[in-house]
Design an enzyme around this catalytic site. Structure first.
Site, PDB file in Angstrom:
ATOM      1  N   GLU A  52      81.988  50.531 -14.203  1.00  0.00           N
ATOM      2  CA  GLU A  52      80.579  50.194 -14.396  1.00  0.00           C
ATOM      3  C   GLU A  52      80.243  49.845 -15.842  1.00  0.00           C
ATOM      4  O   GLU A  52      79.070  49.647 -16.175  1.00  0.00           O
ATOM      5  CB  GLU A  52      79.703  51.375 -13.952  1.00  0.00           C
ATOM      6  CG  GLU A  52      79.911  51.843 -12.525  1.00  0.00           C
ATOM      7  CD  GLU A  52      79.312  50.903 -11.492  1.00  0.00           C
ATOM      8  OE1 GLU A  52      78.922  49.770 -11.866  1.00  0.00           O
ATOM      9  OE2 GLU A  52      79.235  51.295 -10.327  1.00  0.00           O
TER      10      GLU A  52
ATOM     11  N   TYR B  93      55.218  62.262 -17.521  1.00  0.00           N
ATOM     12  CA  TYR B  93      56.544  62.382 -18.112  1.00  0.00           C
ATOM     13  C   TYR B  93      57.486  61.285 -17.641  1.00  0.00           C
ATOM     14  O   TYR B  93      58.380  60.866 -18.378  1.00  0.00           O
ATOM     15  CB  TYR B  93      57.121  63.776 -17.844  1.00  0.00           C
ATOM     16  CG  TYR B  93      56.367  64.818 -18.619  1.00  0.00           C
ATOM     17  CD1 TYR B  93      56.629  65.029 -19.966  1.00  0.00           C
ATOM     18  CD2 TYR B  93      55.338  65.540 -18.028  1.00  0.00           C
ATOM     19  CE1 TYR B  93      55.910  65.953 -20.704  1.00  0.00           C
ATOM     20  CE2 TYR B  93      54.603  66.461 -18.751  1.00  0.00           C
ATOM     21  CZ  TYR B  93      54.903  66.667 -20.094  1.00  0.00           C
ATOM     22  OH  TYR B  93      54.173  67.567 -20.819  1.00  0.00           O
TER      23      TYR B  93
END
Length: 214
Positions: A71, A117
């Site tokens: 990846e 958040y």
């Protein structure tokens, strides 16, 4: 580079300890100038060796160490998109992976602004169409997105998150998992999201990106 390698190993172990990286899934990286330290292919994030990490340049050439995670093109895409990026985390965390199997909330964010958040630590997180793991075309699509972001959900796969530090990237990866869990828990119930004004003000204040839904 030893201290940075140890910091990477500690961050990876923390994420694995939270149960966000089952088996040998997931990969992490950190930037040191024009070199990238990357977890090797097929390794458990809870058992990385700071002396046995892959070292790449920004073109993906291996400079030292074992073969990197397949990846790694996703990591390079984030480093190329924004010079301030210092670390990238890719996980197969359960709730974020589940959220990646659903239709996106908007063109620019797979998840809605449910909590302050999430916007403060992550910001908008587009859903990238499915591609086999390691497909460089998916990384090219991420690199070429026409709008700013520091995270993406890979369809039917999981999250990849960038940060201006290892701590910021790790905290953002945890926040993606928590926001995904809330999104799934709420399902199709009527929900109050942060308003566009609330979300964009938080993003401005905390240095993330949030733009009106498209």
């Amino acid at each position: 580079m030893t201290a940075l390698a140890q910091e990477l190993v500690a961050a990876a172990a923390h994420l694995a300890g939270l149960g966000l990286s089952p088996g040998s899934s997931g990969n992490v990286s950190v930037r040191d100038g024009d070199r990238i330290l990357v977890s090797p292919t097929g390794t458990d994030l809870g058992a990385l060796d700071p002396g046995n990490l892959s070292v790449l340049d920004l073109d993906g050439n291996r400079l030292d160490g074992p073969a990197p995670s397949k990846e790694y093109p996703l990591h390079l895409a984030f480093y190329r998109r924004e010079r301030a990026t210092r670390a990238v985390v890719h996980l197969h965390s359960r709730h974020a992976a589940a959220a990646s199997c659903r239709q996106p909330w908007s063109e620019r964010s797979a998840l809605p602004p449910l909590t302050p958040y999430f916007v403060m630590r992550v910001g908008q997180i587009p859903l990238l169409p499915y591609a086999p793991p390691g497909d460089p075309a998916q990384a090219a699509e991420l690199e070429g997105l026409a709008f700013p972001c520091r995270a993406a959900l890979l369809q039917n796969h999981g999250p990849v998150v960038a940060g201006t530090s290892l701590r910021a990237a790790a905290e953002a990866a945890v926040e993606v998992e928590e926001a995904s869990a809330l999104h799934l828990l709420l399902g199709d119930r009527p929900v109050r999201h942060l308003t566009p004004a609330e979300a964009t003000e938080l993003a401005r204040r905390y240095g993330t990106y949030w733009e009106p839904a498209h």
